[in-house]
Structure formats: structure tokens, C-alpha cells
Scaffold this active site. Structure first.
Site, PDB file in Angstrom:
ATOM      1  CG  HIS A 151      23.630  20.397 -19.405  1.00 15.95           C
ATOM      2  ND1 HIS A 151      23.153  19.676 -18.344  1.00 15.95           N
ATOM      3  CD2 HIS A 151      24.939  20.111 -19.491  1.00 15.95           C
ATOM      4  CE1 HIS A 151      24.139  18.965 -17.829  1.00 15.95           C
ATOM      5  NE2 HIS A 151      25.238  19.218 -18.497  1.00 15.95           N
ATOM      6  CG  HIS A 190      21.750  20.536 -14.865  1.00 19.24           C
ATOM      7  ND1 HIS A 190      22.279  21.751 -15.175  1.00 19.24           N
ATOM      8  CD2 HIS A 190      22.791  19.728 -14.522  1.00 19.24           C
ATOM      9  CE1 HIS A 190      23.576  21.700 -14.994  1.00 19.24           C
ATOM     10  NE2 HIS A 190      23.924  20.481 -14.617  1.00 19.24           N
ATOM     11  CE  LYS A 239      28.146  13.172 -13.156  1.00 18.78           C
ATOM     12  NZ  LYS A 239      29.130  14.143 -13.641  1.00 18.78           N
TER      13      LYS A 239
END
Ligand code: ARG
Length: 570
Positions: A133, A130, A127
Site C-alpha cells: 500500500h 502492508h 485488511k
């Protein structure tokens, strides 16, 4: 360093009857306005014991302690005793310690021989990494730095989300629409595309979901082809994560994530069963938590597969058995509050006496101006893009300003990435915020570049002062030259720095350090503005250089706790 609060409490206790040292210590305050003194004692509480009006009490106490050499001045103002410490002694005390200790100024050994685990970042594999995070990654890393500085033995863990049904989906999508080259070239973006496409196609073709479940089951059973694909996705993803971690200067001692615990489940399912905590519910196994006002926890699904929560229970026990931690800290979004309450409660019900040594440290949400970020809908801002743009902007500024630095790239990285980190650690972690490019790329005001720049300017003064003066200051200085208002205010902040580190640790709140070093930088700049530092009077110059060094050390150490560098030239 002298503990002024204790010293003052000691003096006060000698002049007061019927009240203990601890009680007095507890009552001493730090006035918000420095004009009201360095410390103050509010006398309201004493009225009952001493049977006198608070202003009378304040007056009496002020008169009885004003001759103590600890103080320059003591005043009774209404119900308060305002105490002004002897600035000369105070300056000497603080500045000598800060220059002597250097990189260790603010360090403590309260945590000696105790192990603290800090789990942070923990992204889901395949994933995008982004902007959401950044929170766990940067806050967690800073908390680990702070505990390290407090003397604890730190284990940094990245509990990778490298397991679960989504891998079934990813494998199905890859087989149907994917190809190897794309994955190798741009692993996460490509895998995200597969994942997004899977959900789109599944809307029209529900059999895809069944296929994904079956594929995940194969993975759980260790079938070769599925295992290989999963392993490969994991490796490629990790390469990308590592690139971002390297940019941020962040590291881990362990990358044991969810998959590591996948084969350790039966023990816990059995244990829960034996302890009479497990109930069967339509083929699934659950633990009821109504007694604690928490929803039911699902431990295994009806097909026997285990869940996120089960893996957390296993991971906590594994960590206790492996590290015998004193504290096990989880820096994870507040959206997971319930999840943590549930499994920590379950551990307690299982009879693990250390259950409450597992601490969830939550933080608020980052959203985009368009709304919540959504991986599924491809609406994300990649952290790497943010870091790259911040570095780019810094590089431009450095070129424009013709900054005298030997290594533009190194400085641009330290300042650009530092700006992003500092911005992230500026607010209370629990606050939600909306990501804004303007905000993150703003280097004016109370920002990381401002603090770094202040540090670099202090370094430049020390270079201009010359090695001889610096060496002299290290040996000793006449503190009468650094007792003016702005010098004293700066010294007060430096004096508090070690306590600030403790408080930030106790509250798991790096922003306390961030704010304090902004305060130090501002106080330093006022001092720099008010006073002529490199004067012709040698003794005066040496004393002022000593204070510059002290401030520089505190700023540098504070920045290091946040995970930032402190370039000497900018
Ligand atoms: N991988 C999870 C996520 O991205 C976070 C993991 C948090 N840590 C834990 N021990 N549950 O939401």
C-alpha cells in the site's frame, strides 16, 4: 527567469532562413556532458532545407551568433553548434530567482482555477495496511503535491475498499470464532485472522461460503446487526490507517469509498439499459466491449448485487457532478489496468465527454523475497512496522553520532520515515520491486537521508555565515564569484528545477523530482568541496552564500513535493 531556450531559439531564427521559431525551439538540446556547452543545436535536419552538409551548417551558424552577448562561447563541433551561455548573467538570473521566491521557487500557476482530483491509497478495510500500500499512498500523495505546486486546485480522495462480499465472510467468522476484545485491541491483525480462518474452514465446509453470501446480502439490505458490525470494522480499521497516514504526514479531503456508492447504482444500471449498452447473460447484466478488444464487463450479478466496476462508474460521475474536475487521477496498481480500461470505455460509450479526463496512473508490484504477498496466507509486511523500524534505526544513528539536534524524536521521524518515502519514490513507478529490509534501511548513497543531510549542511553554513551576510545576499550579490565549473553546474540544475516539476506532473512521475534533487545535492556537495565558501572576501562570501541559499531552497521544495520534511539540523 529568462527562458534561455526561447531566447536562444530567437537568436538562431534571426540568423537562419526558412525555418520557424517553433521548429528551432524543438531542435535545441541539452548536452549530457557540460563540456559540450549548456545548449546545443544539432544540424542534421537542416541539411535538406539548406542543401549543405551538417558540419558546414554548424560552422556557419556558430560564426554568425558568436558575438551575441547571450553567449560566452559558441563552438561548432561536427554537426553540432555548442552554445555556452554567459555564466555571469546566468548565475545572477537563477540564484536571484531562487532566493527571492524561497518556498515558492519552482511553483507555477498553469493550473489556476482548474480542479484536479487525485485518488490514492484506497486500501481495503479490515485488511492489513502492508508494504504494497505504500506505493499508491506515497506516489499518489506526491502527485497531488506536484499538481498543487503547479497551481491546480486539488481534491485528495481515499476511495476506501469498504464494501463487498468479503464483509460477509468477516462477519460470519467474527460470529463463529471471534470476540470483541481482540478486535478492539488489534483490529486489523485480528480481522485478518478471522478472514484467513474463514478460508481455511471453508475448504472443508462449503456451506460457509453460502452463509457469507447471505450475510452480505443482509448488509446490502441494511439489516441492523450486519450494518453495525460492518460499521464497527470500518471504524476500527480506519483508526489504524489514520495512524499510518499521520506517521507519513499524509491527509485526504474525502474518505468516500465504495460503500458510499452502494445506493447510487440503480441510476447507472438504468442509464446503461436505456442507452442500449446492457445485455442479459444468465441472469447477470453485462456490457460487451469486444469492439475495443476488452473483455466483457459484469455490471450486476445474477442475484442483483453490483460490482466493483459499477461502483467506479458511479464514483466517476459523482465526482464530475460534485467537483467538475479538469482531471480525475487514479493512482492504482497496474494489476487493475484492464479494470480501468473497461470502465473508462463504458463511460465513453455512455456519452460522457469527460470520460478521458479520468486517468489511470498505474504502478508495479512489490513482492517479498519469498514470493508475492498474500493477505489470505498471512504473508505480509506491515507498513507500520517498516516505518517504526526506520525511525528506530535513525534514532540509534543520531545517538551514536551525537548529533546536535534539539529534538531527537522529531528528527528521527523526519529522517526515518523520509528514507522510506524517498526509497519508494526513487524508481519509475511502473517498475516492480522486491521488498528488502536492507535496502529500505540503507541510508548511504543516493537516499533520502543523504539529500536531507545535504540540506541540513547548507543550513549550517548559513547559520555560520551569520544573519548579516544572509541579509546582504538577499539584497544582491556579485555573480562573478559563482561562475566556476561546479557552481555553474549547480546553477544549471537549479535553473531546470521548475521545468522538472512540470515534467513530473505531465508524466505523473515523482521519481523525476527525486532524481533531480539527488543531482542537485550531489552538485551542491561538489561545489562545497571545490570552493571555500566562507572566505574573508566579503563580496565573494555574499555571492557564495546566495548560491547556498538557492540550492537549499530547491532541495527543500523538492523534498516537500515528495512529502518529506527538511530538518535544519541533523
Ligand atoms: N481498494 C482497491 C484495492 O485495494 C483499490 C481501489 C482503487 N480505486 C478505484 N477507484 N477502483 O485493490
Amino acid at each position: 527567469m529568462i527562458n534561455y531556450r526561447e531566447k536562444i531559439a530567437d537568436v538562431l531564427t534571426h540568423h537562419m532562413e526558412g525555418i520557424s521559431f517553433e521548429e528551432v525551439l524543438d531542435m535545441i538540446e541539452k548536452p549530457a556532458d557540460p563540456k559540450m556547452g549548456d545548449y546545443a543545436l544539432p544540424c542534421f535536419k537542416l541539411a535538406r532545407v539548406l542543401r549543405k552538409a551538417p558540419p558546414m551548417i554548424a560552422k556557419g551558424i556558430a560564426e554568425s551568433i558568436e558575438d551575441e552577448h547571450l553567449f560566452e562561447k559558441v563552438e561548432a563541433v561536427n554537426a553540432y553548434v555548442n552554445m555556452f551561455v554567459d555564466r555571469n548573467d546566468f548565475a545572477h538570473e537563477v540564484v536571484a530567482e531562487a532566493i527571492e521566491k524561497g518556498d515558492d521557487f519552482g511553483r507555477s500557476d498553469v493550473g489556476a482555477h482548474r480542479k484536479v482530483i487525485v485518488e490514492y491509497s484506497s486500501p481495503n478495510i479490515a485488511k492489513p495496511f502492508h508494504i504494497g500500500h505504500i506505493r499508491s499512498t506515497v506516489i499518489g500523495s506526491s502527485i497531488a503535491n506536484i499538481y498543487d505546486f503547479l497551481g491546480y486546485d486539488i481534491v485528495r480522495i481515499n476511495h476506501l475498499g469498504d464494501y463487498g462480499t468479503q464483509f460477509g465472510k468477516m462477519i460470519v467468522a467474527y460470529r463463529r470464532w471471534g470476540n470483541r476484545e481482540d478486535v478492539v485491541r488489534e483490529p486489523i491483525k485480528t480481522l485478518l485472522e478471522y478472514y484467513t480462518r474463514f478460508h481455511k474452514e471453508a475448504e472443508n465446509d462449503p456451506t460457509l461460503e453460502d452463509e457469507a453470501r447471505a450475510t452480505f446480502t443482509k448488509l446490502e439490505h441494511g439489516e441492523k446487526e450486519e450494518m453495525e458490525l460492518w460499521q464497527w470494522f470500518r471504524e476500527e480499521s480506519l483508526k489504524e490507517f489514520t495512524r499510518v497516514y499521520d506517521m507519513l504526514g499524509i491527509a485526504f479531503d474525502s474518505y468516500k469509498g465504495e460503500s458510499f456508492y452502494s445506493d447510487k447504482m440503480p441510476r447507472f444500471v438504468k442509464e446503461l439499459e436505456e442507452k442500449g449498452l446492457l445485455e442479459e447473460d444468465q441472469g447477470a447484466k453485462i456490457v460487451r466491449l469486444d469492439e475495443y478488444d476488452l473483455p466483457v464487463a459484469l455490471i450486476t450479478k445474477s442475484d442483483g448485487s453490483t460490482l466493483y466496476i459499477t461502483r467506479d462508474i458511479a464514483a466517476a460521475v459523482y465526482r464530475k457532478e460534485t467537483y467538475d474536475f479538469y482531471k480525475n487521477i487514479y493512482v492504482v496498481a497496474s494489476q487493475q489496468n484492464l479494470h480501468f480500461q473497461q470502465w473508462i470505455q463504458i463511460l465513453e460509450m455512455m456519452g460522457y465527454p469527460w470520460a478521458r479526463d479520468c486517468v489511470h496512473v498505474p504502478f508495479g508490484l512489490v513482492s517479498m523475497e519469498e514470493g508475492a504477498m498474500s493477505t489470505r496466507e498471512g504473508r505480509v509486511i506491515f507498513l507500520e512496522d517498516v516505518l517504526n523500524r526506520a525511525v528506530e534505526k535513525t534514532r540509534e544513528i543520531i545517538r551514536e553520532k551525537n548529533v546536535n539536534t534539539e529534538n531527537i524524536e522529531e528528527t528521527a521521524a523526519a529522517v526515518g520515515i523520509g528514507a522510506v518515502i524517498f526509497n519508494e519514490l526513487s524508481n519509475y513507478r511502473i517498475k516492480d520491486y522486491v521488498f528488502s529490509w536492507d535496502h529500505v534501511l540503507n541510508f548511504e548513497g543516493e537516499t533520502g537521508p543523504y539529500v536531507q543531510y545535504t540540506h541540513a549542511r547548507a543550513c549550517s553554513i548559513l547559520r555560520n555565515a551569520g544573519e548579516e551576510v544572509v541579509a546582504k545576499a538577499m539584497k544582491g550579490f556579485d555573480s562573478t564569484y559563482i561562475t566556476g565549473d561546479s557552481a555553474h553546474e549547480l546553477e544549471s540544475l537549479l535553473y531546470e528545477f521548475p521545468d522538472v516539476v512540470h515534467e513530473a506532473g505531465d508524466k505523473y512521475e515523482p521519481s523525476i523530482v527525486t532524481r533531480h534533487i539527488v543531482d542537485i545535492a550531489q552538485a551542491y556537495n561538489r561545489f562545497y568541496h571545490d570552493e571555500h565558501i566562507l572566505t574573508d572576501n566579503e563580496d565573494e562570501k555574499v555571492a557564495k552564500v546566495a548560491l547556498v541559499m538557492a540550492a537549499k531552497n530547491a532541495i527543500k521544495n523538492g523534498l516537500a513535493l515528495l512529502g518529506m520534511e527538511a530538518p535544519e539540523r541533523m
